[in-house]
Design an enzyme around this catalytic site. Sequence first.
Site, mmCIF file in Angstrom:
data_model
loop_
_atom_site.group_PDB
_atom_site.id
_atom_site.type_symbol
_atom_site.label_atom_id
_atom_site.label_comp_id
_atom_site.label_asym_id
_atom_site.label_seq_id
_atom_site.Cartn_x
_atom_site.Cartn_y
_atom_site.Cartn_z
ATOM 1 N N LYS A 102 23.332 -9.122 16.711
ATOM 2 C CA LYS A 102 23.581 -10.519 17.121
ATOM 3 C C LYS A 102 24.006 -10.566 18.585
ATOM 4 O O LYS A 102 23.552 -11.400 19.359
ATOM 5 C CB LYS A 102 24.670 -11.156 16.235
ATOM 6 C CG LYS A 102 24.200 -11.448 14.817
ATOM 7 C CD LYS A 102 25.313 -11.959 13.904
ATOM 8 C CE LYS A 102 24.774 -12.129 12.488
ATOM 9 N NZ LYS A 102 25.710 -12.746 11.556
ATOM 10 N N GLN B 46 31.914 -12.931 10.610
ATOM 11 C CA GLN B 46 30.966 -12.087 9.893
ATOM 12 C C GLN B 46 31.471 -11.842 8.466
ATOM 13 O O GLN B 46 32.641 -11.524 8.258
ATOM 14 C CB GLN B 46 30.778 -10.759 10.651
ATOM 15 C CG GLN B 46 29.732 -9.839 10.054
ATOM 16 C CD GLN B 46 28.321 -10.433 10.122
ATOM 17 O OE1 GLN B 46 28.009 -11.202 11.030
ATOM 18 N NE2 GLN B 46 27.478 -10.081 9.165
ATOM 19 N N ASP C 98 27.048 -20.898 11.767
ATOM 20 C CA ASP C 98 26.645 -20.378 10.449
ATOM 21 C C ASP C 98 26.408 -21.510 9.448
ATOM 22 O O ASP C 98 25.909 -21.264 8.352
ATOM 23 C CB ASP C 98 27.750 -19.470 9.894
ATOM 24 C CG ASP C 98 27.396 -17.993 9.962
ATOM 25 O OD1 ASP C 98 26.199 -17.673 10.063
ATOM 26 O OD2 ASP C 98 28.325 -17.175 9.894
HETATM 27 N N1 LIG Z 1 28.675 -14.876 8.828
HETATM 28 C C1 LIG Z 1 27.587 -14.364 8.242
HETATM 29 N N2 LIG Z 1 27.681 -13.213 7.557
HETATM 30 C C2 LIG Z 1 26.576 -12.707 6.951
HETATM 31 C C3 LIG Z 1 25.313 -13.347 7.088
HETATM 32 C C4 LIG Z 1 25.270 -14.571 7.810
HETATM 33 O O1 LIG Z 1 24.204 -15.232 7.929
HETATM 34 N N3 LIG Z 1 26.421 -15.029 8.375
HETATM 35 N N4 LIG Z 1 24.166 -12.777 6.566
HETATM 36 C C5 LIG Z 1 24.206 -11.422 6.062
HETATM 37 C C6 LIG Z 1 23.946 -10.341 7.068
HETATM 38 N N5 LIG Z 1 23.164 -10.679 8.247
HETATM 39 C C7 LIG Z 1 23.739 -11.410 9.234
HETATM 40 O O2 LIG Z 1 24.926 -11.484 9.383
HETATM 41 C C8 LIG Z 1 21.855 -10.115 8.472
HETATM 42 C C9 LIG Z 1 21.175 -9.453 7.479
HETATM 43 C C10 LIG Z 1 19.946 -8.833 7.761
HETATM 44 C C11 LIG Z 1 19.401 -8.880 9.019
HETATM 45 C C12 LIG Z 1 18.139 -8.156 9.370
HETATM 46 O O3 LIG Z 1 17.658 -8.281 10.469
HETATM 47 N N6 LIG Z 1 17.607 -7.373 8.452
HETATM 48 C C13 LIG Z 1 16.472 -6.507 8.766
HETATM 49 C C14 LIG Z 1 16.874 -5.076 8.452
HETATM 50 C C15 LIG Z 1 17.968 -4.605 9.349
HETATM 51 C C16 LIG Z 1 18.526 -3.255 8.904
HETATM 52 O O4 LIG Z 1 17.942 -2.245 9.241
HETATM 53 O O5 LIG Z 1 19.577 -3.260 8.225
HETATM 54 C C17 LIG Z 1 15.279 -6.883 7.911
HETATM 55 O O6 LIG Z 1 15.466 -7.385 6.787
HETATM 56 O O7 LIG Z 1 14.167 -6.651 8.379
HETATM 57 C C18 LIG Z 1 20.065 -9.564 10.008
HETATM 58 C C19 LIG Z 1 21.280 -10.173 9.733
HETATM 59 C C20 LIG Z 1 25.554 -11.114 5.432
HETATM 60 N N7 LIG Z 1 26.644 -11.555 6.250
#
Ligand SMILES: Nc1nc2c(c(=O)[nH]1)N[C@@H](CN(C=O)c1ccc(C(=O)N[C@@H](CCC(=O)O)C(=O)O)cc1)CN2
Length: 291
Positions: A54, A98, A121
């Site tokens: 991020k 987060q 968020d």
């Molecule tokens: N405050 C928040 N916490 C969490 C959120 C959120 O939206 N707000 N979501 C999830 C985690 N998350 C962002 O925080 C998130 C999850 C996955 C990815 C992502 O790019 N995934 C990739 C793989 C990345 C990897 O190698 O792990 C994919 O799926 O291709 C980005 C953000 C929980 N917490």
Amino acid sequence: MTAGLIDGKAVAARVRAALKDDVSAFIARTGVQPGLATVLVGGDPASEVYVANKRKSTVASGMADLHQHLPEDASQAEVESLLRRLAADPQVSGILLQLPVPAQLNAAPLIDLIPFEKDVDGLTTLSVGRLAQQKPGLRPCTPAGVIELLDAYDVPIEGANVVVIGRSELVGRPVAQLLVNRNATVTIAHSRTRNLAEVCRAADIVVAAVGVKGLITAEHIKPGATVIDVGIHRGPEGLSGDVDFGPAAEVAGLITPVPGGVGPMTIAMLLVNTLRAAELQYELAGAAATA
Ligand SMILES: Nc1nc2c(c(=O)[nH]1)N[C@@H](CN(C=O)c1ccc(C(=O)N[C@@H](CCC(=O)O)C(=O)O)cc1)CN2
């Protein structure tokens, strides 16, 4: 595989490229650089990766990285005090806590300290209410990303039968709400749903956000349906989702992979929300000055 692949990485890259131009235009017009304060408490390994991504993406899009890190044993009062300070800081356009937070903390009242115009968020009580009432506001990032993906691939939402599996506040409930607001007919399925496979087979669009690895199989999918997999599970063979991808892709019309599907959209939509938050605050400040 018969299904077409929904390429979240490519859609996210397009969203981010357009956003970078919009950020430059906003800075040129207002002299204000939008800033995002990510708040990470502790050192959950997955959260550290997400927050690092991020922060990197924030800087790459021309916005300021105003990251804050508190120790694993931070008290509720310490996190509250940080959030109150960020809420009052005019340099901070967007704030996100987060998730998950360490066990000694109660996330809901902390999130509600974020003013609605900085709630990138879209998780505060006020933002959730505004979504339910179809009032303008910032929408949760992963659900907004799901809608963006469906639109990017011209999947009709209006009148579609959609089954959302999972009722979390982060994904299931808000994505269902966004889909209803777009005139879909939405069923929210969960752990107590009877005959899940039969319920899902009635869907034109299946959104799997249940947090159980590989739960959704070919028998849950109507031939030609669109399958959106929000799950992320780390195993010995790498990342996988809530959908058993190979068999489901034999039946679906379109399907998101994990990784490379919904995940990249979460961060892209966070950046979009941060610019929107900065715009909203600029408008509110202008309105207050002329009042
Ligand atoms: N405050 C928040 N916490 C969490 C959120 C959120 O939206 N707000 N979501 C999830 C985690 N998350 C962002 O925080 C998130 C999850 C996955 C990815 C992502 O790019 N995934 C990739 C793989 C990345 C990897 O190698 O792990 C994919 O799926 O291709 C980005 C953000 C929980 N917490």
